[in-house]
Write a protein that holds these residues in place. Structure first.
Motif, PDB file in Angstrom:
ATOM      1  N   MET A 164       0.840  -1.205   0.064  1.00 31.60           N
ATOM      2  CA  MET A 164      -0.004   0.065   0.168  1.00 31.60           C
ATOM      3  C   MET A 164       1.044   1.253   0.005  1.00 31.60           C
ATOM      4  O   MET A 164       0.432   2.227  -0.802  1.00 31.60           O
ATOM      5  N   SER A 165       1.833   1.160   0.733  1.00 32.98           N
ATOM      6  CA  SER A 165       2.977   2.192   0.838  1.00 32.98           C
ATOM      7  C   SER A 165       3.684   2.487  -0.523  1.00 32.98           C
ATOM      8  O   SER A 165       3.673   3.561  -1.142  1.00 32.98           O
ATOM      9  N   ASN A 166       3.802   1.354  -1.187  1.00 32.16           N
ATOM     10  CA  ASN A 166       4.344   1.584  -2.559  1.00 32.16           C
ATOM     11  C   ASN A 166       3.516   2.295  -3.568  1.00 32.16           C
ATOM     12  O   ASN A 166       3.586   3.157  -4.621  1.00 32.16           O
ATOM     13  N   LEU A 167       2.103   1.723  -3.256  1.00 34.86           N
ATOM     14  CA  LEU A 167       1.060   2.130  -4.267  1.00 34.86           C
ATOM     15  C   LEU A 167       1.040   3.765  -4.288  1.00 34.86           C
ATOM     16  O   LEU A 167       0.837   4.458  -4.981  1.00 34.86           O
ATOM     17  N   LEU A 168       0.693   4.128  -2.846  1.00 35.85           N
ATOM     18  CA  LEU A 168       0.782   5.649  -2.711  1.00 35.85           C
ATOM     19  C   LEU A 168       1.615   6.405  -3.200  1.00 35.85           C
ATOM     20  O   LEU A 168       1.598   7.668  -3.554  1.00 35.85           O
ATOM     21  N   ASP A 169       2.912   5.656  -3.051  1.00 35.56           N
ATOM     22  CA  ASP A 169       4.067   6.732  -3.715  1.00 35.56           C
ATOM     23  C   ASP A 169       3.903   6.776  -5.084  1.00 35.56           C
ATOM     24  O   ASP A 169       4.556   7.954  -5.604  1.00 35.56           O
ATOM     25  N   VAL A 170       3.230   6.075  -5.834  1.00 32.91           N
ATOM     26  CA  VAL A 170       3.220   6.195  -7.375  1.00 32.91           C
ATOM     27  C   VAL A 170       2.073   6.657  -7.666  1.00 32.91           C
ATOM     28  O   VAL A 170       1.832   7.197  -9.148  1.00 32.91           O
ATOM     29  N   CYS A 171       1.073   6.757  -6.917  1.00 33.14           N
ATOM     30  CA  CYS A 171      -0.358   7.203  -7.467  1.00 33.14           C
ATOM     31  C   CYS A 171      -0.892   8.247  -6.678  1.00 33.14           C
ATOM     32  O   CYS A 171      -1.968   8.934  -7.115  1.00 33.14           O
ATOM     33  N   LEU A 172      -0.680   8.297  -5.621  1.00 35.69           N
ATOM     34  CA  LEU A 172      -1.385   9.341  -4.623  1.00 35.69           C
ATOM     35  C   LEU A 172      -1.576  10.730  -5.335  1.00 35.69           C
ATOM     36  O   LEU A 172      -2.718  11.534  -5.405  1.00 35.69           O
ATOM     37  N   ASP A 173      -0.547  11.399  -6.094  1.00 32.84           N
ATOM     38  CA  ASP A 173      -0.887  12.678  -6.801  1.00 32.84           C
ATOM     39  C   ASP A 173      -1.585  12.308  -8.183  1.00 32.84           C
ATOM     40  O   ASP A 173      -1.822  13.380  -8.806  1.00 32.84           O
ATOM     41  N   GLN A 174      -1.898  11.270  -8.474  1.00 35.44           N
ATOM     42  CA  GLN A 174      -2.857  11.182  -9.526  1.00 35.44           C
ATOM     43  C   GLN A 174      -4.131  11.185  -9.263  1.00 35.44           C
ATOM     44  O   GLN A 174      -5.243  11.269 -10.185  1.00 35.44           O
ATOM     45  N   ILE A 175      -4.625  11.070  -7.959  1.00 33.68           N
ATOM     46  CA  ILE A 175      -5.926  10.864  -7.765  1.00 33.68           C
ATOM     47  C   ILE A 175      -6.599  12.236  -7.655  1.00 33.68           C
ATOM     48  O   ILE A 175      -6.081  13.257  -7.143  1.00 33.68           O
ATOM     49  N   GLN A 176      -7.774  12.283  -8.581  1.00 32.07           N
ATOM     50  CA  GLN A 176      -8.675  13.499  -8.497  1.00 32.07           C
ATOM     51  C   GLN A 176      -9.777  13.633  -7.756  1.00 32.07           C
ATOM     52  O   GLN A 176     -10.385  12.438  -7.264  1.00 32.07           O
ATOM     53  N   GLU A 177     -10.553  14.727  -7.759  1.00 33.86           N
ATOM     54  CA  GLU A 177     -11.793  14.701  -6.903  1.00 33.86           C
ATOM     55  C   GLU A 177     -13.047  14.085  -7.709  1.00 33.86           C
ATOM     56  O   GLU A 177     -12.914  13.984  -8.894  1.00 33.86           O
ATOM     57  N   SER A 178     -13.904  13.514  -6.924  1.00 28.99           N
ATOM     58  CA  SER A 178     -15.151  12.993  -7.562  1.00 28.99           C
ATOM     59  C   SER A 178     -16.340  13.789  -6.857  1.00 28.99           C
ATOM     60  O   SER A 178     -17.529  13.418  -7.335  1.00 28.99           O
ATOM     61  N   LEU A 179     -16.141  14.709  -5.925  1.00 27.65           N
ATOM     62  CA  LEU A 179     -17.160  15.523  -5.685  1.00 27.65           C
ATOM     63  C   LEU A 179     -16.908  16.977  -5.948  1.00 27.65           C
ATOM     64  O   LEU A 179     -15.884  17.488  -6.008  1.00 27.65           O
ATOM     65  N   PRO A 180     -18.078  17.634  -6.107  1.00 29.25           N
ATOM     66  CA  PRO A 180     -17.894  19.280  -6.414  1.00 29.25           C
ATOM     67  C   PRO A 180     -17.107  19.948  -5.171  1.00 29.25           C
ATOM     68  O   PRO A 180     -17.429  19.498  -4.285  1.00 29.25           O
ATOM     69  N   PHE A 181     -16.484  20.956  -5.607  1.00 31.48           N
ATOM     70  CA  PHE A 181     -15.447  21.691  -4.594  1.00 31.48           C
ATOM     71  C   PHE A 181     -16.413  22.245  -3.505  1.00 31.48           C
ATOM     72  O   PHE A 181     -15.964  22.307  -2.494  1.00 31.48           O
ATOM     73  N   TYR A 182     -17.647  22.886  -3.999  1.00 30.55           N
ATOM     74  CA  TYR A 182     -18.348  23.409  -2.854  1.00 30.55           C
ATOM     75  C   TYR A 182     -18.937  22.458  -1.847  1.00 30.55           C
ATOM     76  O   TYR A 182     -19.236  23.084  -0.746  1.00 30.55           O
TER      77      TYR A 182
END
Length: 701
Positions: A174-192
């Motif tokens: 899981m730690s390896n996964l977050l290292d490579v993909c955490l910054d690729q995750i985008q929002e799925s909810l409206p910002f407001y």
């Protein structure tokens, strides 16, 4: 939204590879990076606190201690070989012991070095001891990930552990996964919405659900992901409901005609309750809109749902359509058939019964009458949705006990007519509001919350095994008045694992206590053939037997107004909803009825709550709420609905506030922007166009 990397096969992740990937697929259904990302910890170990040795209480769970390793030695040979170490702090001494990995430990442990040890302490021969503790060198300037914080604990299996994928192994990948993909995750909810409900952004939430900095960050991450999970379920359901309303036209029932009016004025056996009248009005409105109706009617046992369904079917017949009623079992289908036949004169409307037991020649007659339109109402089991069954003009379909059917089976009924029939779903299992919103969010919901006039509330008593003679005496009193008694057992045959009263022992006991010829007993259980069950039930229905000994096969489908006593053996072993269903088999006549809950003398806390609730309340909806609190959603919705209910984090029993906020947010969005044209809703528009988008959509698509 999920970027391409999160769709990558799990085998490509550092530390996984082909073999581990295969076992992850087979054991816990992890195929992609995204699947692993949403494999959340089920609990956390608090590594934020250090104990002193003199503070150790052996009743504490796993604890963390900062110690200096004073000495260690290997004792014994072969099977008795073990490594024993002495460790100290400024308050005392603790003994550490290992039976495995001894050679590696001998090479890597260093005397006089400071270590963080973590494990379960016990008292052995007057010494505080810790077996197989986790050991980590202490370096105050470089604390490794997962240390001095809340450490995640992941579910594993024996096979996963064989591939070093225990909780710690999963934590590493899981730690390896977050290292490579955490910054690729985008929002799925409206910002407001993120701002309104003070949620984390998606990347923060994912980071802190797996490796929380502290309890506050964990709680906020959980709240964020629960909201998103429930929001997207409601979004999908309400979007589907809106699309269905637009896409599927419905036959218009413009007439309240001869059949409906004659039945209402001349054949109705009792005055309708206000709740029944309200539901009939809702159905009447639905069937005039020109859109397909999909309505769920919830009502307690005996609340009169069948009369409502019959009047809705007569409405369809008055407008030139056929109707059907589908039940989950032959017993229940047969019960509905006889109930409707008893309510209607022979020449009023044509009704037939179709089940797996229907003979071939009868099936042929039914098929001919159905195709010609001569047959108005067809009642049956899932046999109704089989290919050979063809209606001339099906306009109205009733599905009883919906939770026993899947969405696919319901949809097959739609295809029985060019314009899909109106669908009325009935359930006698009261469903808490939160569960109904989640399971049936795409349906309109009606509630029948009144019992017909003249019905007396069932008196419920809880008796212990030591009071059995009192129970026998009460049975004899009721039978002497001409009444009949049900006795329900949880098992057919004796179980080696469960110390339960069983049906066959029960029959033997009853035969001795209630001997022939004065008393006669019916026996019904799931291993009997359909014809044998029917024969035994008919003996009881006709009053030829005074006692029916049964398993829970009689939970639904038996209506004997003369039966006034329901005895449930080992009642503590049943869930609340099932106890309530069983109790509903009595109380169907004008006489006072009783339910006796027999239990062992020792009860668990939950068992006592269940039995006390049954004694105190006859309100099915109150009972359902308590049941949800005690055992969670369980499988109320049926296996086929599991795509809706595979909740990763949210708990419908405890997260009702979050569910309400999520649902209101979705309703507000569709009210203001039904086509999702506003810039702030483009995220949701993308999700609705591609069900693979959005981390949470994996759970609901």
């Amino acid at each position: 939204m999920i970027e391409q990397i999160l769709k990558s096969p799990i085998a490509y992740l550092k530390g996984v590879g082909p073999q581990r990937a295969e076992i992850l697929k087979k054991e816990i259904g992890i195929y992609t990076y995204s699947d692993l990302l949403t494999y959340y910890p089920f609990r956390y170990i608090d590594k934020t606190k250090f104990y002193k040795i003199n503070q150790i209480d052996v009743d504490l769970p796993f604890i963390q201690v900062l110690v200096r390793l004073r000495s260690f030695e290997i004792i014994g040979e072969k099977r008795t070989k073990r490594l024993i170490a002495q460790a100290i702090d400024d308050t005392g001494e603790i003994e550490l012991i290992w039976f495995q990995g001894i050679n590696w430990l001998q090479k890597n442990l260093r005397a006089n070095q400071v270590y963080i040890i973590f494990g379960k302490a016990v008292l052995f021969n007057g010494k505080v001891q810790m077996a197989h503790p986790e050991m980590e060198s202490y370096n105050k300037n470089a604390i490794s990930k997962g240390n001095l914080r809340l450490q995640p604990v992941y579910s594993s299996t024996e096979k996963l552990k064989q591939y070093s994928l225990d909780s710690k192994g999963i934590q590493k990948i899981m730690s390896n996964l977050l290292d490579v993909c955490l910054d690729q995750i985008q929002e799925s909810l409206p910002f407001y919405l993120i701002e309104k409900y003070k949620l984390y952004k998606q990347q923060q939430a994912i980071q802190n659900i797996h490796f929380p900095l502290d309890a506050h960050n964990l709680k906020k991450a959980q709240s964020t992901l629960k909201f998103e999970e429930l929001f997207l379920i409601q979004f999908r359901m309400l979007k589907a409901k809106m699309l269905r309303t637009e896409k599927y036209k419905g036959n218009i029932f413009s007439n309240v005609g001869e059949k409906f009016n004659y039945f209402y004025n001349n054949l109705l056996p009792f005055e309708l309750t206000n709740a029944q009248k309200k539901v009939i009005k809702e159905i009447r409105f639905d069937t005039q809109r020109g859109a397909q109706m999909n309505r769920l009617v919830q009502g307690d046992v005996g609340s009169g749902k069948t009369i409502v369904a019959l009047m809705a079917m007569l409405l369809a017949i008055d407008n030139g359509f056929q109707a059907c009623l589908m039940a989950p079992t032959e017993i229940l289908a047969t019960q509905h058939y006889h109930s409707l036949k008893a309510l209607l004169p022979n020449d009023f409307v044509t009704i037939s019964l179709l089940t797996g037991s229907t003979k071939k020649k009868d099936r042929k007659i039914i098929a001919e009458n159905l195709a010609s339109g001569k047959l108005s109402i067809l009642i049956g089991t899932h046999a109704l949705i089989e290919e050979p069954v063809k209606f001339k003009n099906l306009g109205f379909a009733v599905i009883d006990e919906q939770h026993r059917f899947g969405v696919e089976q319901r949809a097959k009924l739609w295809k029985k007519n060019n314009i899909p029939p109106h669908i009325l779903v009935m359930t006698a299992t009261p469903i808490p509001r939160t569960l109904a919103m989640t399971l049936y969010g795409d349906l309109d919901i009606s509630v029948i919350d009144e019992l017909p006039a003249g019905r007396k509330p069932i008196e419920t008593k809880h008796l212990f095994e030591s009071q059995r003679l009192r129970m026998f005496g009460f049975m004899k009193q009721e039978i002497a008045k001409g009444r009949q008694v049900y006795i329900v057992y949880p098992l057919i045959q004796e179980s080696a694992k469960l110390d339960l009263k069983n049906l066959l022992d029960g029959v033997d006991t009853m035969s001795k206590e209630f001997p022939l010829p004065q008393y006669k007993i019916s026996i019904v259980h799931g291993q009997l053939k359909a014809a044998e069950k029917e024969f035994e039930m008919q003996r009881f229905v006709k009053g030829e037997t005074q006692i029916m000994v049964a398993t829970t096969v009689i939970e639904v489908g038996v209506n004997v107004p003369n039966a006034s006593v329901m005895i449930i053996e080992n009642a503590e072993r049943f869930g609340l909803s099932q106890l309530h269903q069983l109790r509903g088999r009595v109380g169907r006549g004008a006489e006072q009825s009783y339910c006796i809950l027999m239990s062992g003398d020792k009860l668990s806390k939950d068992g006592r709550i269940r039995l006390d609730t049954m004694v105190r309340s006859n309100d099915g909806f109150e009972i359902a709420e308590i049941d949800l609190q005690l055992r969670g959603p369980g499988n109320i919705e049926g296996k086929q609905q599991s795509g809706v209910m595979d909740l990763k984090l949210a708990d419908l029993a405890t997260d009702q506030t979050i569910l309400n906020e999520a649902r209101l947010s979705v309703l507000d969005i569709f009210d203001k922007d039904p086509n999702l044209e506003l810039p702030e809703h483009q995220i949701l528009k993308s999700i609705s166009q591609n069900s693979d988008n959005g981390i949470m959509l994996n759970k609901i698509s």
